[in-house]
Design a protein around this motif. Sequence first.
Motif, PDB file in Angstrom:
ATOM      1  N   GLU A 110       3.965   1.551  -9.931  1.00 48.83           N
ATOM      2  CA  GLU A 110       3.016   1.179 -10.988  1.00 48.83           C
ATOM      3  C   GLU A 110       2.296   2.415 -11.526  1.00 48.83           C
ATOM      4  OE1 GLU A 110       1.572  -3.350  -9.936  1.00 48.83           O
ATOM      5  OE2 GLU A 110       0.482  -1.685  -9.020  1.00 48.83           O
ATOM      6  N   GLN A 111       2.446   2.617 -12.813  1.00 52.30           N
ATOM      7  CA  GLN A 111       1.695   3.670 -13.516  1.00 52.30           C
ATOM      8  C   GLN A 111       1.415   3.121 -14.905  1.00 52.30           C
ATOM      9  OE1 GLN A 111      -0.336   5.766 -14.934  1.00 52.30           O
ATOM     10  NE2 GLN A 111       1.366   6.631 -16.110  1.00 52.30           N
ATOM     11  N   PRO A 162       2.236   2.588  -5.246  1.00 54.18           N
ATOM     12  CA  PRO A 162       1.940   3.833  -5.964  1.00 54.18           C
ATOM     13  C   PRO A 162       3.162   4.459  -6.632  1.00 54.18           C
ATOM     14  CG  PRO A 162       0.781   3.814  -3.873  1.00 54.18           C
ATOM     15  CD  PRO A 162       1.711   2.620  -3.865  1.00 54.18           C
ATOM     16  N   PHE A 163       4.354   4.181  -6.122  1.00 51.82           N
ATOM     17  CA  PHE A 163       5.576   4.704  -6.738  1.00 51.82           C
ATOM     18  C   PHE A 163       6.067   3.815  -7.874  1.00 51.82           C
ATOM     19  CE2 PHE A 163       5.743   6.339  -2.362  1.00 51.82           C
ATOM     20  CZ  PHE A 163       5.969   7.687  -2.600  1.00 51.82           C
ATOM     21  N   GLU A 212       0.827  -1.206   0.000  1.00 49.27           N
ATOM     22  CA  GLU A 212       0.000   0.000   0.000  1.00 49.27           C
ATOM     23  C   GLU A 212       0.865   1.260   0.000  1.00 49.27           C
ATOM     24  OE1 GLU A 212      -3.463   2.080   2.798  1.00 49.27           O
ATOM     25  OE2 GLU A 212      -2.981  -0.045   3.024  1.00 49.27           O
ATOM     26  N   GLN A 213       2.044   1.170   0.611  1.00 53.54           N
ATOM     27  CA  GLN A 213       2.945   2.312   0.696  1.00 53.54           C
ATOM     28  C   GLN A 213       3.870   2.422  -0.511  1.00 53.54           C
ATOM     29  OE1 GLN A 213       4.745   0.929   4.327  1.00 53.54           O
ATOM     30  NE2 GLN A 213       3.590   2.361   5.610  1.00 53.54           N
ATOM     31  N   ARG A 214       4.210   1.305  -1.147  1.00 58.91           N
ATOM     32  CA  ARG A 214       5.239   1.322  -2.180  1.00 58.91           C
ATOM     33  C   ARG A 214       4.698   1.234  -3.617  1.00 58.91           C
ATOM     34  NH1 ARG A 214       7.327   3.205   1.503  1.00 58.91           N
ATOM     35  NH2 ARG A 214       9.183   2.483   2.641  1.00 58.91           N
TER      36      ARG A 214
END
Length: 278
Positions: free
Chosen positions: A196-197, A193-194, A189-191
């Motif tokens: 995967e785009q 987002p940085f 949950e913390q990592r």
Amino acid sequence: MRSSSSAGGKRPHAQKHVLAVPNVGDEEFDDVISDNAQYGRIQFWDLKYAEEHEAFEWYYGYGSFRETIRDNIPLEGNVMIAGCGSSNMIGDMADDGYERLVAADLSRVVMTQLKYRYQDYPQISFFQGTLTDTDLPEGSFDAIVDKGLFDALLCTQTGALTVAQYVYEAERLLNDTGVFIIISYGNPEQRLPFLEQHDIDVPRYTPWMVEVQALLKPKEFPEEELDSADPNSYYFVYIITKRIEMVMKKNVKLGRLNKKQMKALQPTRRRAPNLKPT
């Protein structure tokens, strides 16, 4: 997400360390910058390594993560250890059969120490400099292994921006099927987002897929009880693998493909057979 207990040999107690992300504004009026906030400064690391000559392992040594690394990175691959610090990890990987290894770190001091330590290891070379913007050729590596660098960068005063630049550079340095392994104390949950785009129309599209493994931390002492339901009882290993079709998609968007590559992407058209009336 797969969970497994960690493997490997004995671990000195000094190896356990957790990086803490500072809260915004905590030191707004302080004259002294905390260690966490200085993690992106070369002067901080040069001084630290000049004072501490012994090897130090963030999040335990190679043995704890060997199975994951061996399963995903071939021995003959060209592998960068990003933010290697004074860890013995790169030497342990060389002893384990890896043939082409690059120790990369910001600190000139630790690079000097490692060059001396591994002077008899022809399979190890060295790169000193920031990993958010290198002058290394695109697609230079089959794999990048990060044990603590991602977390350290996130602790800096410009954490989110610095991490985004680092991830972008790591993707550039990997070849079209490259693997990026990040060992972190941060949960998905913390990592993620940085990392995967997947919207091609949004900047910093990531042409890779991410698998997450949760490794239960080794016990500090025999009587210690670790709560398997508590995320703080785990280290998380992010296995990030570039996909050729996603790389091609990105290249199409950026207009990088030549005519031959564009033709290969076009669907094959086949004529229907002539049908004669019966």
